[in-house]
Design a protein around this motif. Structure first.
Motif, PDB file in Angstrom:
ATOM      1  N   ARG A   8       0.980  -1.250   0.001  1.00 55.06           N
ATOM      2  CA  ARG A   8      -0.091   0.118  -0.060  1.00 55.06           C
ATOM      3  C   ARG A   8       0.726   1.289   0.055  1.00 55.06           C
ATOM      4  O   ARG A   8       2.227   1.108   0.414  1.00 55.06           O
ATOM      5  N   PRO A   9       0.216   2.600  -0.400  1.00 55.00           N
ATOM      6  CA  PRO A   9       1.014   3.585  -0.317  1.00 55.00           C
ATOM      7  C   PRO A   9       1.614   3.940   1.274  1.00 55.00           C
ATOM      8  O   PRO A   9       0.609   3.713   1.937  1.00 55.00           O
ATOM      9  N   PHE A  72       5.627   6.239  -2.727  1.00 57.74           N
ATOM     10  CA  PHE A  72       5.875   5.442  -1.786  1.00 57.74           C
ATOM     11  C   PHE A  72       5.245   4.385  -1.563  1.00 57.74           C
ATOM     12  O   PHE A  72       3.930   4.785  -1.023  1.00 57.74           O
ATOM     13  N   LEU A  73       5.649   3.195  -1.796  1.00 56.05           N
ATOM     14  CA  LEU A  73       4.909   1.888  -1.781  1.00 56.05           C
ATOM     15  C   LEU A  73       5.640   1.073  -0.584  1.00 56.05           C
ATOM     16  O   LEU A  73       6.724   0.826  -0.864  1.00 56.05           O
ATOM     17  N   ALA A  83       9.393  -4.310   2.978  1.00 63.47           N
ATOM     18  CA  ALA A  83       9.951  -3.794   1.796  1.00 63.47           C
ATOM     19  C   ALA A  83       9.474  -2.734   1.127  1.00 63.47           C
ATOM     20  O   ALA A  83       8.104  -2.003   1.660  1.00 63.47           O
ATOM     21  N   ALA A  84      10.033  -1.881   0.530  1.00 63.90           N
ATOM     22  CA  ALA A  84       9.513  -0.668  -0.123  1.00 63.90           C
ATOM     23  C   ALA A  84      10.104  -0.026  -1.305  1.00 63.90           C
ATOM     24  O   ALA A  84      11.194  -0.591  -1.702  1.00 63.90           O
ATOM     25  N   GLY A  85       9.311   0.686  -2.259  1.00 61.50           N
ATOM     26  CA  GLY A  85       9.804   1.116  -3.378  1.00 61.50           C
ATOM     27  C   GLY A  85       9.272   2.612  -3.630  1.00 61.50           C
ATOM     28  O   GLY A  85       8.221   3.010  -3.264  1.00 61.50           O
ATOM     29  N   LEU A 122       4.628  -2.065  -9.758  1.00 60.14           N
ATOM     30  CA  LEU A 122       3.668  -1.126  -9.295  1.00 60.14           C
ATOM     31  C   LEU A 122       4.411   0.292  -9.238  1.00 60.14           C
ATOM     32  O   LEU A 122       3.417   1.090  -9.870  1.00 60.14           O
ATOM     33  N   CYS A 123       5.500   0.583  -9.159  1.00 56.23           N
ATOM     34  CA  CYS A 123       6.257   1.671  -9.286  1.00 56.23           C
ATOM     35  C   CYS A 123       6.193   2.089 -10.996  1.00 56.23           C
ATOM     36  O   CYS A 123       6.156   3.092 -11.027  1.00 56.23           O
TER      37      CYS A 123
END
Length: 178
Positions: A8-9, A72-73, A83-85, A122-123
Motif C-alpha cells: 500500500r502507499p 512511496f509503496l 519492503a519499499a519502493g 507497481l512503481c
C-alpha cells in the motif's frame, strides 16, 4: 499481495519506517563499469545493517521526494514494513523523460518471494501513468541487485546523469526505457 504481505502507499509519517527494512546480505561479487561495459569482480563483505550515516543522509532526501509527490509503496507483514519502493516524480536532470527509482529494498528474510518484482511493477505503473518514459536507476553494485534490474530490462547508461553520478559515483547507473 505476496505471501502474507499487503502493499500500500506509505503516508508521510511512515517514510522513516524504511530504515526498519533488514539490510543483511553476504556479497561475493560486485559490478564495476570499465571500457563501457559491466564487469564482475570479487568483493566480499557481510552487510548486517544500513551503512553508518545512511539514514541521516537519506531521510531528508526521502522527505523531499515525498513532498514533491513522489510515489512511496510499502509491503507490510502485519504492522512491519518489510519492503519499499520509491519513485521520485520529478524529472531526472539530464534525462527529463525518466523518473528516478529512488529506493527499492526488501528485508533479508523476505527476499526470493517476488516482493521486489511486485514493487518494481507497481512503481513502473505509476511512471507509465505519469507520461514518463522510464526509470533512471542508481543501483548498488552488488551482483544480485544489478542483475535484478537487468532482468527487468534496464541497460547501462553510457552517460550517467551528472548530478546522480556525483552523489553515488560507485553505483551502477542504469535506465529502463518502457
Amino acid at each position: 499481495m505476496t505471501m502474507g504481505t499487503i502493499i500500500r502507499p506509505l503516508q508521510r509519517a511512515e517514510v522513516e519506517l524504511v530504515w526498519q527494512i533488514e539490510r543483511r546480505e553476504v556479497v561475493q561479487e560486485i559490478y564495476e563499469v570499465a571500457d563501457g561495459g559491466l564487469h564482475l569482480r570479487p568483493q566480499f563483505y557481510d552487510t548486517r545493517e544500513w551503512p553508518d550515516g545512511e539514514p541521516e543522509i537519506y531521510t531528508p532526501i526521502l522527505f523531499d521526494c515525498f513532498d514533491h509527490d513522489g510515489v512511496f509503496l510499502g509491503a507490510f507483514a502485519g504492522e512491519k514494513l518489510v519492503a519499499a519502493g520509491v519513485v521520485d516524480a520529478r524529472p531526472v536532470g539530464d534525462y527529463p523523460n525518466l523518473r528516478q527509482l529512488a529506493f527499492l529494498h526488501v528485508s533479508h528474510d523476505w527476499r526470493g518471494k517476488k516482493l521486489a518484482l511486485r514493487l518494481y511493477q507497481l512503481c513502473k505503473d505509476t511512471v507509465v501513468g505519469s507520461g514518463a518514459e522510464g526509470f533512471y536507476i542508481s543501483s548498488t553494485p552488488t551482483r544480485r541487485t544489478v542483475e535484478f534490474y537487468l532482468r527487468q530490462g534496464a541497460k547501462l547508461m553510457a552517460r550517467p546523469d551528472t548530478t546522480l553520478v556525483s552523489i553515488e559515483p560507485d553505483d551502477i547507473h542504469l535506465a529502463h526505457w518502457f
